[in-house]
Design a protein around this motif. Sequence first.
Motif, PDB file in Angstrom:
ATOM      1  N   GLY A  19       0.806  -1.210   0.000  1.00  0.00           N
ATOM      2  CA  GLY A  19       0.000   0.000   0.000  1.00  0.00           C
ATOM      3  C   GLY A  19       0.842   1.263   0.000  1.00  0.00           C
ATOM      4  N   LYS A  20       1.907   1.250   0.791  1.00  0.00           N
ATOM      5  CA  LYS A  20       2.784   2.418   0.854  1.00  0.00           C
ATOM      6  C   LYS A  20       3.481   2.642  -0.479  1.00  0.00           C
ATOM      7  N   THR A  21       3.913   1.557  -1.106  1.00  0.00           N
ATOM      8  CA  THR A  21       4.551   1.671  -2.425  1.00  0.00           C
ATOM      9  C   THR A  21       3.556   2.180  -3.453  1.00  0.00           C
ATOM     10  N   GLY A  22       2.337   1.650  -3.396  1.00  0.00           N
ATOM     11  CA  GLY A  22       1.316   2.097  -4.333  1.00  0.00           C
ATOM     12  C   GLY A  22       0.982   3.573  -4.165  1.00  0.00           C
ATOM     13  N   ARG A  23       0.973   4.027  -2.922  1.00  0.00           N
ATOM     14  CA  ARG A  23       0.680   5.439  -2.655  1.00  0.00           C
ATOM     15  C   ARG A  23       1.735   6.341  -3.275  1.00  0.00           C
ATOM     16  N   ALA A  24       2.981   5.883  -3.281  1.00  0.00           N
ATOM     17  CA  ALA A  24       4.062   6.668  -3.890  1.00  0.00           C
ATOM     18  C   ALA A  24       3.843   6.861  -5.386  1.00  0.00           C
ATOM     19  N   PHE A  25       3.065   5.947  -5.979  1.00  0.00           N
ATOM     20  CA  PHE A  25       2.766   6.043  -7.416  1.00  0.00           C
ATOM     21  C   PHE A  25       1.364   6.588  -7.672  1.00  0.00           C
ATOM     22  N   GLY A  26       0.776   7.172  -6.642  1.00  0.00           N
ATOM     23  CA  GLY A  26      -0.511   7.829  -6.812  1.00  0.00           C
ATOM     24  C   GLY A  26      -1.732   6.965  -6.566  1.00  0.00           C
ATOM     25  N   ASN A  27      -1.520   5.727  -6.095  1.00  0.00           N
ATOM     26  CA  ASN A  27      -2.684   4.877  -5.827  1.00  0.00           C
ATOM     27  C   ASN A  27      -3.407   5.339  -4.562  1.00  0.00           C
ATOM     28  N   LYS A  28      -4.731   5.294  -4.597  1.00  0.00           N
ATOM     29  CA  LYS A  28      -5.540   5.710  -3.452  1.00  0.00           C
ATOM     30  C   LYS A  28      -6.739   4.788  -3.331  1.00  0.00           C
ATOM     31  N   LEU A  29      -7.036   4.394  -2.104  1.00  0.00           N
ATOM     32  CA  LEU A  29      -8.214   3.572  -1.854  1.00  0.00           C
ATOM     33  C   LEU A  29      -9.435   4.488  -1.808  1.00  0.00           C
ATOM     34  N   SER A  30     -10.336   4.321  -2.773  1.00  0.00           N
ATOM     35  CA  SER A  30     -11.500   5.202  -2.879  1.00  0.00           C
ATOM     36  C   SER A  30     -12.767   4.502  -2.403  1.00  0.00           C
ATOM     37  N   LYS A 102       1.274   7.895  13.547  1.00  0.00           N
ATOM     38  CA  LYS A 102       0.904   7.571  12.171  1.00  0.00           C
ATOM     39  C   LYS A 102       0.093   6.277  12.042  1.00  0.00           C
ATOM     40  N   GLN A 103      -0.670   5.925  13.092  1.00  0.00           N
ATOM     41  CA  GLN A 103      -1.488   4.725  13.012  1.00  0.00           C
ATOM     42  C   GLN A 103      -2.569   4.842  11.941  1.00  0.00           C
ATOM     43  N   GLY A 104      -3.114   6.041  11.781  1.00  0.00           N
ATOM     44  CA  GLY A 104      -4.109   6.244  10.736  1.00  0.00           C
ATOM     45  C   GLY A 104      -3.542   5.973   9.361  1.00  0.00           C
ATOM     46  N   GLU A 105      -2.299   6.434   9.120  1.00  0.00           N
ATOM     47  CA  GLU A 105      -1.648   6.177   7.838  1.00  0.00           C
ATOM     48  C   GLU A 105      -1.375   4.691   7.657  1.00  0.00           C
ATOM     49  N   ARG A 106      -1.046   4.020   8.737  1.00  0.00           N
ATOM     50  CA  ARG A 106      -0.789   2.576   8.664  1.00  0.00           C
ATOM     51  C   ARG A 106      -2.065   1.827   8.265  1.00  0.00           C
ATOM     52  N   ILE A 107      -3.173   2.182   8.878  1.00  0.00           N
ATOM     53  CA  ILE A 107      -4.447   1.548   8.521  1.00  0.00           C
ATOM     54  C   ILE A 107      -4.759   1.800   7.051  1.00  0.00           C
ATOM     55  N   ARG A 108      -4.597   3.050   6.634  1.00  0.00           N
ATOM     56  CA  ARG A 108      -4.874   3.412   5.238  1.00  0.00           C
ATOM     57  C   ARG A 108      -4.025   2.593   4.268  1.00  0.00           C
ATOM     58  N   ASP A 109      -2.742   2.453   4.555  1.00  0.00           N
ATOM     59  CA  ASP A 109      -1.850   1.748   3.638  1.00  0.00           C
ATOM     60  C   ASP A 109      -2.092   0.242   3.645  1.00  0.00           C
ATOM     61  N   ILE A 110      -2.425  -0.319   4.801  1.00  0.00           N
ATOM     62  CA  ILE A 110      -2.709  -1.762   4.858  1.00  0.00           C
ATOM     63  C   ILE A 110      -3.955  -2.084   4.037  1.00  0.00           C
ATOM     64  N   GLY A 113      -3.163  -1.578   0.376  1.00  0.00           N
ATOM     65  CA  GLY A 113      -2.327  -2.660  -0.132  1.00  0.00           C
ATOM     66  C   GLY A 113      -3.143  -3.903  -0.424  1.00  0.00           C
ATOM     67  N   TYR A 114      -4.046  -4.247   0.476  1.00  0.00           N
ATOM     68  CA  TYR A 114      -4.907  -5.411   0.244  1.00  0.00           C
ATOM     69  C   TYR A 114      -5.782  -5.181  -0.987  1.00  0.00           C
ATOM     70  N   HIS A 115      -6.254  -3.962  -1.153  1.00  0.00           N
ATOM     71  CA  HIS A 115      -7.081  -3.632  -2.312  1.00  0.00           C
ATOM     72  C   HIS A 115      -6.290  -3.821  -3.612  1.00  0.00           C
ATOM     73  N   LEU A 116      -5.035  -3.443  -3.605  1.00  0.00           N
ATOM     74  CA  LEU A 116      -4.198  -3.646  -4.787  1.00  0.00           C
ATOM     75  C   LEU A 116      -4.011  -5.130  -5.080  1.00  0.00           C
ATOM     76  N   ILE A 117      -3.830  -5.915  -4.033  1.00  0.00           N
ATOM     77  CA  ILE A 117      -3.630  -7.358  -4.210  1.00  0.00           C
ATOM     78  C   ILE A 117      -4.860  -8.020  -4.816  1.00  0.00           C
TER      79      ILE A 117
END
Length: 287
Positions: A19-30, A102-110, A113-117
């Motif tokens: 999720g963190k890697t995807g965010r670096a490339f502009g991915n966002k969970l909508s 940064k727990q909120g960011e951790r939840i967002r990225d987890i 990341g699952y959404h990308l998978i």
Amino acid sequence: MPKVPLRERVFDAACFLIGKTGRAFGNKLSRPLFIIGTGRCGTTLLVEILDSHPGLSAFPGEANELWHPKLEPFESASLDIPPIEVDPERFSDVSVANWPPKQGERIRDIFAGYHLITGRSRIFFTKSAMISFMIPEVLNIFPDAKFMHIYRSGPPVIASYFKKNFGKYSRYVFTEKEYRVYCARYWNACILEIEKRKRELLLETKGQFLEFSYEGLCQNPRDVLDDIAEFLGVASDGFSYNISQISSQNYRVGDCAINPERTELLDLMSPGLKIKGYLRDYLSVFS
């Protein structure tokens, strides 16, 4: 920190990295979907139904260790506070106040990341009975989040809670009556809290909130699934779950209205019972 099973730690870490890697490339969970309720109200059944749709993707488990990192699993909690049934508002406030940085960011990225998978074209959803008092925090992380509230009449919820959880808290010893009273107050508090947030945050007006009863789902599953499909923007004929298998389990509770030991519990739940239209079922208790 509480001891989280190794499998969950590894899974969360992998999703977080993706999720963190995807965010670096502009991915966002909508528009993620969060299923909320009191617990023991049909959320597990609802998840099974939703997960049968090819356009939806369920996060495994309830992720309570993410929402309450210092309180879940409860028996190994690092904070000395009674379980959520005793005072859900305090439990939630203390949990959030003690979130790691940064727990909120951790939840967002987890979750991202699952959404990308599982596929970005599918709608991500997760359920937790332990975030009903955290709706503002969820919206801080996911401003466009949607909420689906499934509710159930209080007496069968209490009966189910008691059967599953009574005696499991080794650090807190409750009598049977005490625990039932806590569960009754908990059910009522959750109903009132969700109602309050729904209105003050204009969630229905913004198209971010849908609710229905467990009883309604059992009686008219096709109608409820049509409403869900419209709310999520997916095909209504995409659910492959066999709805003929759905049946209410409320009959197992018996008639609480004629049980003198339960009248106090009904009184504690009366505000929530009234809001959700259940009070007429128990009017003989209050007459």
